[in-house]
Motif scaffolding. Sequence first.
Motif, PDB file in Angstrom:
ATOM      1  N   CYS A  41      23.903  32.172  45.248  1.00 35.43           N
ATOM      2  CA  CYS A  41      25.690  32.684  44.220  1.00 35.43           C
ATOM      3  C   CYS A  41      25.327  34.084  44.568  1.00 35.43           C
ATOM      4  CB  CYS A  41      24.921  32.395  43.139  1.00 35.43           C
ATOM      5  SG  CYS A  41      26.806  32.575  42.232  1.00 35.43           S
ATOM      6  N   ALA A  42      26.253  34.525  45.337  1.00 31.68           N
ATOM      7  CA  ALA A  42      26.098  36.524  45.247  1.00 31.68           C
ATOM      8  C   ALA A  42      27.420  36.615  43.509  1.00 31.68           C
ATOM      9  CB  ALA A  42      26.611  37.007  46.498  1.00 31.68           C
ATOM     10  N   CYS A  43      28.817  36.869  44.838  1.00 28.06           N
ATOM     11  CA  CYS A  43      30.066  36.882  43.883  1.00 28.06           C
ATOM     12  C   CYS A  43      29.959  36.272  42.301  1.00 28.06           C
ATOM     13  CB  CYS A  43      30.675  36.869  44.766  1.00 28.06           C
ATOM     14  SG  CYS A  43      32.089  35.556  45.394  1.00 28.06           S
ATOM     15  N   GLU A  44      29.821  35.589  42.390  1.00 26.05           N
ATOM     16  CA  GLU A  44      30.615  33.637  40.596  1.00 26.05           C
ATOM     17  C   GLU A  44      31.929  33.736  41.005  1.00 26.05           C
ATOM     18  OE1 GLU A  44      27.617  33.330  37.956  1.00 26.05           O
ATOM     19  OE2 GLU A  44      26.817  34.885  38.155  1.00 26.05           O
ATOM     20  N   THR A  46      34.256  32.576  44.079  1.00 27.20           N
ATOM     21  CA  THR A  46      34.909  31.713  44.914  1.00 27.20           C
ATOM     22  C   THR A  46      35.338  32.797  45.610  1.00 27.20           C
ATOM     23  OG1 THR A  46      37.340  32.216  43.314  1.00 27.20           O
ATOM     24  CG2 THR A  46      35.521  30.126  43.423  1.00 27.20           C
ATOM     25  N   ASN A  47      34.416  34.302  46.159  1.00 35.29           N
ATOM     26  CA  ASN A  47      35.163  35.014  47.542  1.00 35.29           C
ATOM     27  C   ASN A  47      33.931  35.426  48.994  1.00 35.29           C
ATOM     28  OD1 ASN A  47      37.662  36.067  46.305  1.00 35.29           O
ATOM     29  ND2 ASN A  47      36.347  36.928  44.691  1.00 35.29           N
ATOM     30  N   CYS A  48      33.081  34.901  48.366  1.00 34.84           N
ATOM     31  CA  CYS A  48      31.965  35.612  48.991  1.00 34.84           C
ATOM     32  C   CYS A  48      31.227  33.789  50.368  1.00 34.84           C
ATOM     33  CB  CYS A  48      30.353  35.866  48.520  1.00 34.84           C
ATOM     34  SG  CYS A  48      29.560  34.528  48.052  1.00 34.84           S
ATOM     35  N   GLY A  49      31.649  32.665  49.438  1.00 33.08           N
ATOM     36  CA  GLY A  49      31.167  31.894  50.395  1.00 33.08           C
ATOM     37  C   GLY A  49      30.282  31.437  50.463  1.00 33.08           C
ATOM     38  N   LEU A  50      28.488  32.591  49.837  1.00 32.51           N
ATOM     39  CA  LEU A  50      27.814  32.342  50.023  1.00 32.51           C
ATOM     40  C   LEU A  50      27.317  30.825  49.141  1.00 32.51           C
ATOM     41  CD1 LEU A  50      24.960  32.837  50.962  1.00 32.51           C
ATOM     42  CD2 LEU A  50      25.003  34.910  48.672  1.00 32.51           C
ATOM     43  N   CYS A  51      27.660  30.086  48.479  1.00 36.15           N
ATOM     44  CA  CYS A  51      27.562  29.133  47.323  1.00 36.15           C
ATOM     45  C   CYS A  51      27.819  27.486  48.283  1.00 36.15           C
ATOM     46  CB  CYS A  51      27.990  28.850  46.090  1.00 36.15           C
ATOM     47  SG  CYS A  51      29.081  29.131  46.066  1.00 36.15           S
ATOM     48  N   LEU A  61      32.519  25.154  47.110  1.00 39.32           N
ATOM     49  CA  LEU A  61      32.014  26.216  46.523  1.00 39.32           C
ATOM     50  C   LEU A  61      31.086  25.871  45.146  1.00 39.32           C
ATOM     51  CD1 LEU A  61      34.774  29.006  46.917  1.00 39.32           C
ATOM     52  CD2 LEU A  61      32.562  28.818  48.310  1.00 39.32           C
ATOM     53  N   CYS A  63      29.472  27.546  43.184  1.00 35.48           N
ATOM     54  CA  CYS A  63      29.658  28.824  42.051  1.00 35.48           C
ATOM     55  C   CYS A  63      31.048  27.981  40.986  1.00 35.48           C
ATOM     56  CB  CYS A  63      29.779  29.800  41.868  1.00 35.48           C
ATOM     57  SG  CYS A  63      31.446  30.387  43.154  1.00 35.48           S
TER      58      CYS A  63
HETATM   59  S1  FES Z   1      28.428  33.258  45.212  1.00 35.98           S
HETATM   60 FE1  FES Z   1      29.934  33.486  46.169  1.00 35.98          FE
HETATM   61  S2  FES Z   1      32.106  31.954  46.527  1.00 35.98           S
HETATM   62 FE2  FES Z   1      29.954  31.188  45.429  1.00 35.98          FE
END
Ligand code: FES
Length: 138
Positions: A41-44, A46-51, A61, A63
């Motif tokens: 989890c990075a942005c929390e 819903t912007n980065c897609g990492l999760c 997502l 997060c």
């Molecule tokens: S942590 Fe970035 S979209 Fe979920």
Amino acid sequence: MAAKLIDLSFTLNGRKVKVQIAPDTMLFALLREQGCASVRCACETTNCGLCTVWLDGDPVLSCSVPAARVEGRSITTLEGLKAESEALARAMAAEGAEQCGFCAPGLIMNVLALARAAKEDPSLVATREEVSRQLAGN
Ligand code: FES
């Protein structure tokens, strides 16, 4: 006063899981607690897609998904897609597309979802622009 815990049952990478969670637990945190280190989890926001994980086969997502919403459902993380993800990771490395690897799990989950959808319905083969749009969040 502590919030009352919620009983939760779901399938994680093919394995049945029963846990008790706080009502405000988000899915990414639950999956990390279950040992899925690929879920980050990075942005929390819903912007980065990492999760990105799959919920009943569709990318979500984690997060932004309250863990309580996965009752009775099936979650897939990168840990559950080892063979497919290793082939994709090798292809990315061969093309010089790997970077530090931190964001790779979310990207791989979305690429594999696109590949599975196209395999199930060949008419869904996407153009380069469509793939770009689909992966914009990563
Ligand atoms: S942590 Fe970035 S979209 Fe979920």
